[in-house]
Write an enzyme that holds these catalytic residues in place. Structure first.
Site, PDB file in Angstrom:
ATOM      1  N   ASP A 153      38.167  36.635  41.999  1.00  0.00           N
ATOM      2  CA  ASP A 153      37.994  36.089  40.645  1.00  0.00           C
ATOM      3  C   ASP A 153      36.629  35.405  40.559  1.00  0.00           C
ATOM      4  O   ASP A 153      36.138  34.859  41.534  1.00  0.00           O
ATOM      5  CB  ASP A 153      39.129  35.150  40.263  1.00  0.00           C
ATOM      6  CG  ASP A 153      39.619  34.273  41.408  1.00  0.00           C
ATOM      7  OD1 ASP A 153      38.914  34.176  42.433  1.00  0.00           O
ATOM      8  OD2 ASP A 153      40.705  33.680  41.278  1.00  0.00           O
ATOM      9  N   GLU A 209      41.404  31.328  35.438  1.00  0.00           N
ATOM     10  CA  GLU A 209      41.869  29.963  35.157  1.00  0.00           C
ATOM     11  C   GLU A 209      42.560  29.862  33.798  1.00  0.00           C
ATOM     12  O   GLU A 209      41.994  29.372  32.819  1.00  0.00           O
ATOM     13  CB  GLU A 209      40.696  28.976  35.239  1.00  0.00           C
ATOM     14  CG  GLU A 209      40.064  28.865  36.620  1.00  0.00           C
ATOM     15  CD  GLU A 209      40.936  28.142  37.632  1.00  0.00           C
ATOM     16  OE1 GLU A 209      42.045  27.706  37.273  1.00  0.00           O
ATOM     17  OE2 GLU A 209      40.495  28.021  38.786  1.00  0.00           O
TER      18      GLU A 209
END
Ligand SMILES: [Zn+2]
Ligand SMILES: [Zn+2]
Length: 382
Positions: free
Chosen positions: A73, A133
């Site tokens: 990520d 997130e």
């Protein structure tokens, strides 16, 4: 010449560069461009703009028919950094406080090493995703055809983990991270004079009662053997000492590892609100959002990953899942695979993930690169 050793310093420099230039969910333009350029310059086939700012690089080697996805990520958090590091964020209110800069650098390093010396047979997809997130970048990539365009028989991902010693690896079969739900409750009356409570439903008193009852759900409504958390984290209502407010809003989160427990908790919240409506003569509304499912490792993939990790570092079976959540869960719902933790060795006095003083530990970057490579070579064989 040891190809991996030569990559460590450049990857630490790359990690610190993207740390200094963090980007929030779906805005990872500079990061994605740097990743794509380095992968392309290394000779890999690179695809950009998948699920927003996602990047996938393809490495084909040998004649093997197996396929694998390794995922990192790329997004940062909306936090002001307080590490004081020379490579600290240059962008106010934006900071790599979850170590995704390290994830990106480790997967990039593995790609650069493997393109020179694959030692595998099959098709390997390096998946750099946006917006982990809270914004579901993994789901966006899947909806954008990730696994149709880039088939993966299996998927793996790592997360840096401050609770473990530096370089130690851990994983487990079954749930490893929680499902994350959020709820918003609004209690409505008509509002009125605080000296005339008999004429005005008291939404503050109703909210106080609801908060108390919500905190009994896990203790009394969920089997003792199940893991679950319910936290009320917000309460908003009232603005004057002599007015009973028309509305009070409550917010919070629920973390579970089993969909049946998740269903049970949502149902208990609804029951408590129906009770509050009757008891306090208010109207209650509930907005319940299941935004990330539990991250559940395939048992065989987790066993394979643990055995492979033991060839790279001290690797152990994680005794229990963490209540935090992760959107790699969407990839694990779509394909069998496993999620692993890589220790950061920060000790008990170190800042946790999402703390303004947290920083990825560059000392473990090499272990992460070697782990990605070993996972790829293990799965991609003739
Ligand atoms: Zn995070
Ligand atoms: Zn993270």
């Amino acid at each position: 010449m040891n190809g991996i050793a030569d990559l460590i310093d450049p990857m630490i420099a790359f990690r610190r560069d993207i740390h200094a230039h963090p980007e929030l969910a779906f805005c990872e333009h500079r990061t994605a461009e740097r990743v794509a350029n380095m992968l392309r310059d290394a000779g890999l086939e690179v695809h950009e703009g998948i699920g927003g700012t996602g990047v996938v690089a393809v490495l084909r080697a040998g004649s093997g028919s197996r396929t694998l996805g390794l995922r990192a990520d790329m997004d940062a958090l909306p936090i002001d950094e307080m590490t004081g590091a020379p490579w600290r964020s240059t962008r106010p209110g934006c900071f790599h406080g979850c170590g995704h800069d390290g994830h990106t650098a480790m997967l990039l390093g593995a790609a650069l090493a493997l393109v020179k010396d694959p030692g595998l047979s099959g098709t390997l997809h390096f998946i750099f995703q946006p917006a982990e997130e809270g914004h579901g970048g993994a789901r966006k990539m899947i909806e954008d055809g990730l696994f149709e365009r880039f088939p993966c028989d299996r998927v793996y991902a790592l997360h840096n983990w401050p609770a473990l010693p530096a370089g130690q690896i851990a994983t487990r079969p079954g749930p490893i991270m929680g499902a994350a739900d959020k709820f918003r409750i609004t209690l409505s009356g008509k509002g009125g004079h605080a000296a005339l409570p008999h004429e005005t439903p008291d939404t503050i008193l109703a909210a106080a009662s609801v908060v108390q009852q919500l905190n009994t759900i896990v203790a009394r409504g969920v089997p003792p053997s199940a893991n679950a958390v319910l936290s009320v984290t917000e309460i908003h209502g009232g603005h004057s000492h002599n007015v009973l407010p028309e509305t009070v809003a409550l917010g919070g989160t629920v973390r579970t590892f089993d969909p049946l427990v998740q269903d049970r908790i949502e149902e208990r919240i609804r029951q408590i609100l129906r009770g509050a409506e009757a008891a306090f003569e208010v109207q209650a509304s509930l907005d319940y959002d299941r935004y990330y499912p539990a991250t559940v490792n395939d048992p065989q993939a987790a066993a394979d990953a643990l055995a492979v990790a033991q060839t790279v570092a001290d690797a152990r079976l994680a005794p229990e899942p963490a209540a935090t959540s992760e959107d790699f869960s969407f990839m694990l719902q779509a394909r069998p695979g496993a999620y692993l933790w890589l220790g950061q060795g920060c000790g008990s006095d170190s800042p946790p993930l999402h703390n303004p003083r947290y920083d990825f530990n560059d000392d473990v970057l090499e272990t992460g690169i070697r782990l990605h490579i070993a996972l790829a070579r293990h799965w991609l064989q003739d």
